[in-house]
Design an enzyme around this catalytic site. Structure first.
Site, PDB file in Angstrom:
ATOM      1  N   GLY A  23      -8.648  -0.542  -3.094  1.00 13.60           N
ATOM      2  CA  GLY A  23      -9.359   0.522  -2.398  1.00 13.60           C
ATOM      3  C   GLY A  23      -8.440   1.263  -1.439  1.00 13.60           C
TER       4      GLY A  23
ATOM      5  CG  HIS B  70      -2.651   6.379  -1.426  1.00 13.99           C
ATOM      6  ND1 HIS B  70      -1.860   6.476  -2.543  1.00 13.99           N
ATOM      7  CD2 HIS B  70      -2.458   5.124  -0.932  1.00 13.99           C
ATOM      8  CE1 HIS B  70      -1.206   5.357  -2.716  1.00 13.99           C
ATOM      9  NE2 HIS B  70      -1.548   4.509  -1.763  1.00 13.99           N
TER      10      HIS B  70
ATOM     11  CE  LYS C  22       4.513   1.084  -1.755  1.00  7.63           C
ATOM     12  NZ  LYS C  22       3.726   0.673  -0.709  1.00  7.63           N
TER      13      LYS C  22
ATOM     14  CG  HIS D 186      -4.626   4.002  -5.132  1.00 10.49           C
ATOM     15  ND1 HIS D 186      -4.575   4.156  -3.780  1.00 10.49           N
ATOM     16  CD2 HIS D 186      -4.271   2.721  -5.371  1.00 10.49           C
ATOM     17  CE1 HIS D 186      -4.224   3.021  -3.215  1.00 10.49           C
ATOM     18  NE2 HIS D 186      -4.008   2.127  -4.152  1.00 10.49           N
TER      19      HIS D 186
END
Ligand code: PAF
Length: 293
Positions: free
Chosen positions: A39, A42, A157, A45
């Site tokens: 969750g 940003h 990332k 995602h």
């Protein structure tokens, strides 16, 4: 404050209901794409959901803040929980279904089975965040086995995380293709992370030193520097000289084994981890022969 729950996107909580919905799609020959998240979504995602949307007929997203991947002094309690906003983003990015399991669904009473990818989990992030990757690999195994997608999408990332998950799927014959999507950065170069929300303005400025450090290494290697230890020292100096930054590691490793390198090779990853104020951030940059020459 979290907005009220208004999104029209289909949500499920229980594993049997999730499986029924996925099986119904499979019966229609739909390919299933899956984006596991904690969750606080940003743009990074969103890019994973969009990649799944492009690649697969049916896209499921999970939202679960997984307690077993947080250490005792980490931010589990404070981790941002923004369900209404997250559902809106899933809907806009083109997801078909959001699975929001409870802790009781994922870790029922007497839960006692953990998945561990040995060597890769003990270095770099795993050196200081003991048990972090065991928590990640345990929950990702459970998420993948519950959803049984064709493809699962992760962000570059978290380079070490995706490498460990690839190894785990290979070792355990989990029939899911792991797709790694590029890191998304803000206009200043800061890699997007849900934890960036913790940064003050001054810390945000200092956090830019992480991507600057990666650029420094990339430029040196592209300019023909072959002594990687020299580059690592310069990277470490840059971070150590930045206010509010406490270096954890700045290194260059083999892209597959994540073993530390002293001389260049065709596929390398430059990795950095540092505390900026109280927030731990990571970033990386993959270099291959094409970019190194
Ligand atoms: O990368 C993340 O958000 C988490 O580690 C993951 C893969 C969803 C497992 O909890």
């Amino acid at each position: 404050m979290s907005k009220p729950f208004t999104s029209p996107i289909k949500t499920v909580e229980a594993i049997p209901e999730l499986r029924t919905l996925i099986q119904a799609q499979r019966k229609q020959d739909a390919s299933i794409g899956f984006v596991p998240t904690m969750g606080a979504l940003h743009v990074g995602h969103v890019s994973l959901i969009e990649a799944a949307r492009q690649d697969c007929d049916f896209v499921a997203v999970s939202i679960f803040v997984n307690p077993t991947q947080f250490g005792p002094n980490e931010d589990f309690d404070n981790y941002p929980r923004l369900l209404a906003e997250d559902l809106e983003q899933c809907q806009t990015a083109g997801a078909d279904l959001v699975w929001i399991p409870t802790t009781e669904v994922m870790y029922p009473p007497h839960f006692s089975t953990y998945v561990e990818v040995k060597t890769l989990s003990q270095i770099l992030e795993g050196a200081t965040r003991t048990d972090h990757f065991q928590g990640v690999t345990t929950i990702v195994t459970k998420l993948l086995l519950s959803c049984l997608p064709d493809k699962a999408f992760f962000g570059a990332k978290d380079y070490q995380q995706q490498a460990i998950i690839r190894q785990m799927c290979l070792d355990l014959n989990i029939p899911v293709e792991i797709k790694t999507c590029p890191t998304i950065r803000d206009t200043n170069g800061l890699a997007l992370s849900s934890r960036n929300a913790y940064l003050s303005e001054a810390e945000h400025e200092s956090a830019l030193s992480l991507s600057r450090t990666l650029n420094l290494a990339k430029e040196k290697i592209e300019a023909g520097e072959t002594n990687l230890n020299h580059i690592k020292t310069e990277m470490q100096q840059l971070l150590e000289e930045t206010p509010l930054v406490k270096l954890d590691y700045a290194t260059i490793v083999d892209a597959q084994t994540l073993e530390e390198l002293t001389t260049p090779q065709p596929e390398m990853v430059v990795l950095v981890a540092a505390f900026v104020g109280a927030t731990r951030l990571i970033d990386n940059c993959l270099l291959n022969s094409a970019s190194a020459h």
